[in-house]
Design a protein around this motif. Structure first.
Motif, PDB file in Angstrom:
ATOM      1  N   LEU A  77      -2.492  52.778 -15.402  1.00  0.00           N
ATOM      2  CA  LEU A  77      -1.019  53.225 -15.091  1.00  0.00           C
ATOM      3  C   LEU A  77      -0.748  53.138 -13.817  1.00  0.00           C
ATOM      4  O   LEU A  77       0.524  52.597 -13.471  1.00  0.00           O
ATOM      5  N   THR A  78      -1.477  53.301 -12.740  1.00  0.00           N
ATOM      6  CA  THR A  78      -1.164  52.934 -11.382  1.00  0.00           C
ATOM      7  C   THR A  78      -0.779  51.488 -11.293  1.00  0.00           C
ATOM      8  O   THR A  78       0.009  51.094 -10.432  1.00  0.00           O
ATOM      9  N   ALA A  79      -1.501  50.352 -11.792  1.00  0.00           N
ATOM     10  CA  ALA A  79      -1.328  49.045 -11.906  1.00  0.00           C
ATOM     11  C   ALA A  79       0.193  48.762 -12.270  1.00  0.00           C
ATOM     12  O   ALA A  79       0.920  48.045 -11.727  1.00  0.00           O
ATOM     13  N   TYR A  82       6.003  47.854 -11.686  1.00  0.00           N
ATOM     14  CA  TYR A  82       7.470  48.127 -11.843  1.00  0.00           C
ATOM     15  C   TYR A  82       8.050  48.557 -10.615  1.00  0.00           C
ATOM     16  O   TYR A  82       9.368  47.876 -10.407  1.00  0.00           O
ATOM     17  N   LEU A  83       7.738  49.010  -9.459  1.00  0.00           N
ATOM     18  CA  LEU A  83       8.158  49.210  -8.405  1.00  0.00           C
ATOM     19  C   LEU A  83       8.343  47.996  -7.611  1.00  0.00           C
ATOM     20  O   LEU A  83       9.440  47.690  -6.967  1.00  0.00           O
ATOM     21  N   ALA A  84       7.489  47.085  -7.733  1.00  0.00           N
ATOM     22  CA  ALA A  84       7.710  45.927  -7.035  1.00  0.00           C
ATOM     23  C   ALA A  84       8.787  44.865  -7.385  1.00  0.00           C
ATOM     24  O   ALA A  84       9.507  44.143  -6.844  1.00  0.00           O
ATOM     25  N   ASP A 123       9.575  56.572  -1.909  1.00  0.00           N
ATOM     26  CA  ASP A 123      10.006  58.161  -2.436  1.00  0.00           C
ATOM     27  C   ASP A 123       9.496  58.160  -3.901  1.00  0.00           C
ATOM     28  O   ASP A 123       8.672  58.829  -4.039  1.00  0.00           O
ATOM     29  N   TYR A 124       9.664  57.134  -4.668  1.00  0.00           N
ATOM     30  CA  TYR A 124       9.262  56.980  -6.048  1.00  0.00           C
ATOM     31  C   TYR A 124       7.710  57.056  -6.002  1.00  0.00           C
ATOM     32  O   TYR A 124       7.082  57.503  -6.658  1.00  0.00           O
ATOM     33  N   ARG A 125       7.227  56.077  -5.209  1.00  0.00           N
ATOM     34  CA  ARG A 125       5.706  56.183  -5.072  1.00  0.00           C
ATOM     35  C   ARG A 125       5.102  57.356  -4.576  1.00  0.00           C
ATOM     36  O   ARG A 125       4.014  57.933  -5.230  1.00  0.00           O
ATOM     37  N   HIS A 131       9.352  62.829 -14.223  1.00  0.00           N
ATOM     38  CA  HIS A 131       9.532  61.871 -15.260  1.00  0.00           C
ATOM     39  C   HIS A 131      10.696  60.827 -15.374  1.00  0.00           C
ATOM     40  O   HIS A 131      10.261  59.631 -15.801  1.00  0.00           O
ATOM     41  N   GLY A 132      11.738  61.089 -14.802  1.00  0.00           N
ATOM     42  CA  GLY A 132      12.882  59.905 -15.141  1.00  0.00           C
ATOM     43  C   GLY A 132      12.900  59.028 -14.059  1.00  0.00           C
ATOM     44  O   GLY A 132      13.322  57.789 -14.329  1.00  0.00           O
ATOM     45  N   ALA A 133      12.257  59.364 -12.911  1.00  0.00           N
ATOM     46  CA  ALA A 133      12.262  58.015 -11.652  1.00  0.00           C
ATOM     47  C   ALA A 133      11.039  57.270 -11.830  1.00  0.00           C
ATOM     48  O   ALA A 133      11.152  56.374 -11.251  1.00  0.00           O
ATOM     49  N   VAL A 134       9.705  58.001 -12.215  1.00  0.00           N
ATOM     50  CA  VAL A 134       8.867  57.107 -12.298  1.00  0.00           C
ATOM     51  C   VAL A 134       7.987  56.803 -13.586  1.00  0.00           C
ATOM     52  O   VAL A 134       7.693  55.819 -14.029  1.00  0.00           O
TER      53      VAL A 134
END
Length: 423
Positions: A88-90, A95-97, A109-111, A177-180
């Motif tokens: 999940l971390t990967a 996703y963030l990248a 902030d999301y991280r 939940h909604g942001a990440v």
């Protein structure tokens, strides 16, 4: 960071040693675990890292990662042909990248939300099994029960606030939940890493209904009275109350304004950022994003504010903050409350000419209710306020416009009776 070292015994049997230092520091105690297939080693490494470079809960020494604890015979050695499923971390990092809608600070902030509230979570499933840390689990092992268990885990957590324990609010759970979680798992679904969306049927806690009562919202002549009182307290207080009333901006948006955000000739104001607070250092910073995507907006400035902005922006660098604290930095809410707003409230009590007992944010509500009372459309009000959707605006303010409800009743009467209604 944990590492994996491949080893081959004299008998030709392969093993993989996961090694790390406690806490990820050079001075941390060395620890490690031997696994007998690469997939188990990668999975266990993910659990170690998700737990802050520490041995995961429930995995004592000699557990051999998450295998059976028995060394397999050489002929039973699994092949490495099948690609490992990412943790999940990967997936969150991937996703963030690729998230092009958020800037670097917002991604950070999301991280932070993920690390603080998801990565190390160990949750209890309906059958009583405990799984986690979630960040180290292969993403295809996450299902609706796991995400629901995370929601229940979050509802039971507490944090310290001014010496007291508080439970995390439904709003915080919705935000994480909604942001990440939900967008990262939707990304995994698009990439074919999972076959179904684990968040599809998850029940999030209900957020309290948000409505505005007129009890503490200035209306009519009281608005001018409050502005006059604010100017008696200080020039800064008067300007900020005037801007809050005239534009409907939030506190974080007002204090983030710069000369380059104000077009006096065309009477336009652009909300291009907001003041945020770092959770760890408590340091204030100006972010290039707002409360939501629609918070970044351009609105018209009323004529009554032109002189205020002209005076505030005169001689300032284009990217300097219009409102600054005593030391020239960001004006904090605590400084505003204790130095300026406290004086405003004291003068109001001494004059005894106003009945409402507002906060600065109530002037944002006053802006909205004044527009609705003048029959400005709900859509226009929603856009001026920078709400996420018109539904938010309707839930907050529609009950404060009885005139609109009366017009609706008149229309129904006309349809039912066939007679036009008289004013």
């Amino acid at each position: 960071m944990a590492s994996i070292e491949e080893r081959i015994s004299k008998a030709g049997t392969k093993s993989w040693r996961v090694a790390w230092r406690e806490g990820g520091t050079r001075s941390g105690t060395r620890d490690g675990e031997t696994c007998y297939d690469r997939r188990t080693a990668k999975r266990f490494k993910g659990l170690v890292e998700a737990n802050g470079d520490r041995r995961p809960e429930g995995y004592p020494k000699g557990c051999h990662g998450m295998g059976t604890g028995e060394r397999p015979a050489p002929q039973a050695e699994p092949t490495d042909s099948a690609p490992a499923v990412p943790t999940l971390t990967a997936v969150v990092e991937a996703y963030l990248a690729q998230n092009m809608k958020a800037d670097a600070r917002q991604i950070a902030d999301y991280r932070r939300l993920y690390v603080n509230h998801v990565q190390a979570a160990i949750v209890t499933l309906p059958d009583g099994r405990r799984v986690g840390p979630l960040g180290g689990l292969p993403v295809d092992e996450l299902d609706g029960d796991t995400i629901q268990a995370w929601v229940n885990w979050m509802r039971g957590r507490t944090y310290a606030y001014r010496g007291q324990k508080r439970h995390y609010s439904p709003k915080t759970i919705h935000n994480v939940h909604g942001a990440v979680i939900a967008p990262a798992l939707a990304y995994a679904l698009r990439k074919g890493l999972i076959t179904a969306d684990p968040c599809a049927d998850v029940q999030l806690p209900q957020k309290p209904a948000r409505t505005v009562s007129l009890d503490q919202v200035p209306t009519g002549e009281e608005i001018q009275q409050w502005i006059a009182i604010a100017y008696k307290a200080s020039l800064l207080a008067g300007d900020i109350v005037s801007i809050a009333m005239g534009t409907g901006l939030r506190w974080a948006e007002i204090t983030a304004l710069r000369p380059c955000d104000i077009d006096l000739e065309r009477r336009l104001l652009t909300v291009a950022g907001a003041i945020k607070e770092d959770d760890k250092s408590r340091r204030l910073y100006r972010a290039e994003y707002g409360k939501s995507a629609t918070a970044l907006r351009t609105i018209r400035i009323p004529a009554s504010l032109i002189m205020v902005f002209a005076r505030r922006t005169r001689g300032l660098d284009r990217k300097a903050l219009i409102f600054r604290g005593a030391r020239g930095g960001i004006l904090s809410s605590s400084s505003w409350s204790h130095i300026h707003w406290k004086k405003v409230m004291k003068l109001a009590q001494e004059q005894a000419t106003v009945e409402t007992d507002p906060t600065l944010h109530k002037f944002r509500h006053a802006h909205a209710t004044s527009l609705l009372a003048a029959n400005v459309s709900l859509d226009t009000v929603s856009k001026r306020l920078g709400h996420k959707s018109i539904t938010v605006t309707s839930n907050l303010y529609s009950h404060l416009s009885p005139e609109a409800d009366q017009r609706a009743v008149d229309v129904v009467d006309q349809v039912m009776t066939g007679k036009p209604q008289t004013a």
